[in-house]
Design a protein around this motif. Sequence first.
Motif, PDB file in Angstrom:
ATOM      1  N   UNK A 197      48.261  22.553  59.729  1.00  0.00           N
ATOM      2  CA  UNK A 197      49.414  22.175  58.914  1.00  0.00           C
ATOM      3  C   UNK A 197      50.063  23.414  58.317  1.00  0.00           C
ATOM      4  N   UNK A 198      51.300  23.226  57.835  1.00  0.00           N
ATOM      5  CA  UNK A 198      52.024  24.290  57.163  1.00  0.00           C
ATOM      6  C   UNK A 198      52.564  25.330  58.122  1.00  0.00           C
TER       7      UNK A 198
ATOM      8  N   UNK B 296      55.990  21.395  55.607  1.00  0.00           N
ATOM      9  CA  UNK B 296      56.901  21.340  54.459  1.00  0.00           C
ATOM     10  C   UNK B 296      56.615  22.460  53.464  1.00  0.00           C
ATOM     11  N   UNK B 297      55.577  23.264  53.700  1.00  0.00           N
ATOM     12  CA  UNK B 297      55.246  24.406  52.866  1.00  0.00           C
ATOM     13  C   UNK B 297      54.349  25.343  53.686  1.00  0.00           C
ATOM     14  N   UNK B 298      53.864  26.383  53.048  1.00  0.00           N
ATOM     15  CA  UNK B 298      52.966  27.307  53.738  1.00  0.00           C
ATOM     16  C   UNK B 298      51.709  26.620  54.251  1.00  0.00           C
ATOM     17  N   UNK B 299      51.178  25.675  53.477  1.00  0.00           N
ATOM     18  CA  UNK B 299      49.886  25.092  53.808  1.00  0.00           C
ATOM     19  C   UNK B 299      49.945  23.618  54.193  1.00  0.00           C
ATOM     20  N   UNK B 300      50.994  22.911  53.783  1.00  0.00           N
ATOM     21  CA  UNK B 300      51.035  21.465  53.967  1.00  0.00           C
ATOM     22  C   UNK B 300      52.074  21.022  54.988  1.00  0.00           C
ATOM     23  N   UNK B 301      51.804  19.835  55.528  1.00  0.00           N
ATOM     24  CA  UNK B 301      52.758  19.160  56.401  1.00  0.00           C
ATOM     25  C   UNK B 301      52.950  17.739  55.890  1.00  0.00           C
TER      26      UNK B 301
ATOM     27  N   UNK C 271      52.932  10.792  53.163  1.00  0.00           N
ATOM     28  CA  UNK C 271      52.076  11.684  52.396  1.00  0.00           C
ATOM     29  C   UNK C 271      52.117  13.099  52.918  1.00  0.00           C
ATOM     30  N   UNK C 272      51.327  13.958  52.251  1.00  0.00           N
ATOM     31  CA  UNK C 272      51.196  15.358  52.638  1.00  0.00           C
ATOM     32  C   UNK C 272      49.761  15.604  53.042  1.00  0.00           C
ATOM     33  N   UNK C 273      49.606  16.366  54.133  1.00  0.00           N
ATOM     34  CA  UNK C 273      48.276  16.678  54.635  1.00  0.00           C
ATOM     35  C   UNK C 273      48.115  18.185  54.720  1.00  0.00           C
ATOM     36  N   UNK C 274      46.877  18.615  54.578  1.00  0.00           N
ATOM     37  CA  UNK C 274      46.575  20.047  54.653  1.00  0.00           C
ATOM     38  C   UNK C 274      45.312  20.254  55.480  1.00  0.00           C
ATOM     39  N   UNK C 275      45.430  21.148  56.475  1.00  0.00           N
ATOM     40  CA  UNK C 275      44.285  21.500  57.308  1.00  0.00           C
ATOM     41  C   UNK C 275      44.487  22.914  57.828  1.00  0.00           C
ATOM     42  N   UNK C 276      43.468  23.726  57.705  1.00  0.00           N
ATOM     43  CA  UNK C 276      43.549  25.102  58.191  1.00  0.00           C
ATOM     44  C   UNK C 276      43.085  25.212  59.643  1.00  0.00           C
ATOM     45  N   UNK C 277      42.772  24.073  60.264  1.00  0.00           N
ATOM     46  CA  UNK C 277      42.335  24.089  61.647  1.00  0.00           C
ATOM     47  C   UNK C 277      40.832  24.135  61.815  1.00  0.00           C
ATOM     48  N   UNK C 278      40.102  23.904  60.733  1.00  0.00           N
ATOM     49  CA  UNK C 278      38.645  23.981  60.779  1.00  0.00           C
ATOM     50  C   UNK C 278      37.971  22.613  60.934  1.00  0.00           C
ATOM     51  N   UNK C 279      38.768  21.588  61.219  1.00  0.00           N
ATOM     52  CA  UNK C 279      38.204  20.251  61.383  1.00  0.00           C
ATOM     53  C   UNK C 279      38.135  19.442  60.110  1.00  0.00           C
ATOM     54  N   UNK C 280      38.692  19.962  59.015  1.00  0.00           N
ATOM     55  CA  UNK C 280      38.773  19.196  57.774  1.00  0.00           C
ATOM     56  C   UNK C 280      40.240  18.971  57.438  1.00  0.00           C
ATOM     57  N   UNK C 281      40.521  17.850  56.771  1.00  0.00           N
ATOM     58  CA  UNK C 281      41.886  17.509  56.375  1.00  0.00           C
ATOM     59  C   UNK C 281      41.853  16.963  54.964  1.00  0.00           C
ATOM     60  N   UNK C 282      42.722  17.473  54.122  1.00  0.00           N
ATOM     61  CA  UNK C 282      42.941  16.916  52.789  1.00  0.00           C
ATOM     62  C   UNK C 282      44.267  16.185  52.817  1.00  0.00           C
TER      63      UNK C 282
ATOM     64  N   UNK D 153      47.610  10.336  61.212  1.00  0.00           N
ATOM     65  CA  UNK D 153      47.971  11.531  60.445  1.00  0.00           C
ATOM     66  C   UNK D 153      46.839  12.532  60.358  1.00  0.00           C
ATOM     67  N   UNK D 154      45.630  12.030  60.118  1.00  0.00           N
ATOM     68  CA  UNK D 154      44.459  12.907  60.048  1.00  0.00           C
ATOM     69  C   UNK D 154      44.219  13.590  61.380  1.00  0.00           C
ATOM     70  N   UNK D 155      44.354  12.841  62.466  1.00  0.00           N
ATOM     71  CA  UNK D 155      44.143  13.419  63.800  1.00  0.00           C
ATOM     72  C   UNK D 155      45.166  14.518  64.086  1.00  0.00           C
ATOM     73  N   UNK D 156      46.425  14.281  63.775  1.00  0.00           N
ATOM     74  CA  UNK D 156      47.457  15.285  64.033  1.00  0.00           C
ATOM     75  C   UNK D 156      47.230  16.543  63.204  1.00  0.00           C
ATOM     76  N   UNK D 157      46.910  16.369  61.930  1.00  0.00           N
ATOM     77  CA  UNK D 157      46.665  17.532  61.069  1.00  0.00           C
ATOM     78  C   UNK D 157      45.462  18.334  61.557  1.00  0.00           C
ATOM     79  N   UNK D 158      44.392  17.646  61.957  1.00  0.00           N
ATOM     80  CA  UNK D 158      43.194  18.341  62.442  1.00  0.00           C
ATOM     81  C   UNK D 158      43.456  19.039  63.771  1.00  0.00           C
ATOM     82  N   UNK D 159      44.224  18.407  64.647  1.00  0.00           N
ATOM     83  CA  UNK D 159      44.448  18.948  65.995  1.00  0.00           C
ATOM     84  C   UNK D 159      45.412  20.130  66.020  1.00  0.00           C
TER      85      UNK D 159
END
Length: 157
Positions: free
Chosen positions: A139-140, A87-92, A102-113, A130-136
């Motif tokens: 996002x963004x 839904x943005x550059x960094x978030x899904x 909700x909105x989740x953010x993960x750069x692919x490093x194994x952490x999710x906000x 949601x956390x699993x999908x964002x980490x795997x």
Amino acid sequence: MYVQIDLDGPAGTLRVTGHDLPTVELVRAPGATVNRLVPIGTRDRAALTLTVDGRPARIRPARGRLLRRSYRVDVRVDGTRYRLVPCSYAESRLTRDGRRLGRLESSGDGTVDADWETGAGVRPRDIAVGTALAAAFGTGASPWWETVGDIVGELIP
């Protein structure tokens, strides 16, 4: 709520656990072609196996091309539909049966906000999936017009 994320991209494994959360595991098939731009290593649904609390779930990542929507990931768990879509550059955004969670953010490093919607009735399974999908999958995504501009820019000498 505490969420433990164990992502091993090179091995193609992801495990999400936590107190009062169902365990979510995503595994890339051995020998599958690896895409280093995807944290779990592939967007090929045939090469992925997802389980939620030990039960199989269906996962359908889109191909990830020009439009943000093409980076969506759909999951069906016991009749419940989840979708993670940029839904943005960094978030899904995560939805359950079309309802925004909700909105989740993960750069692919194994952490999710995560920023969960107040009053959305977010459940432990929602958080784990949601956390699993964002980490795997990360996002963004960039908007289509920016991607097209980059492609055109590469073609012009």
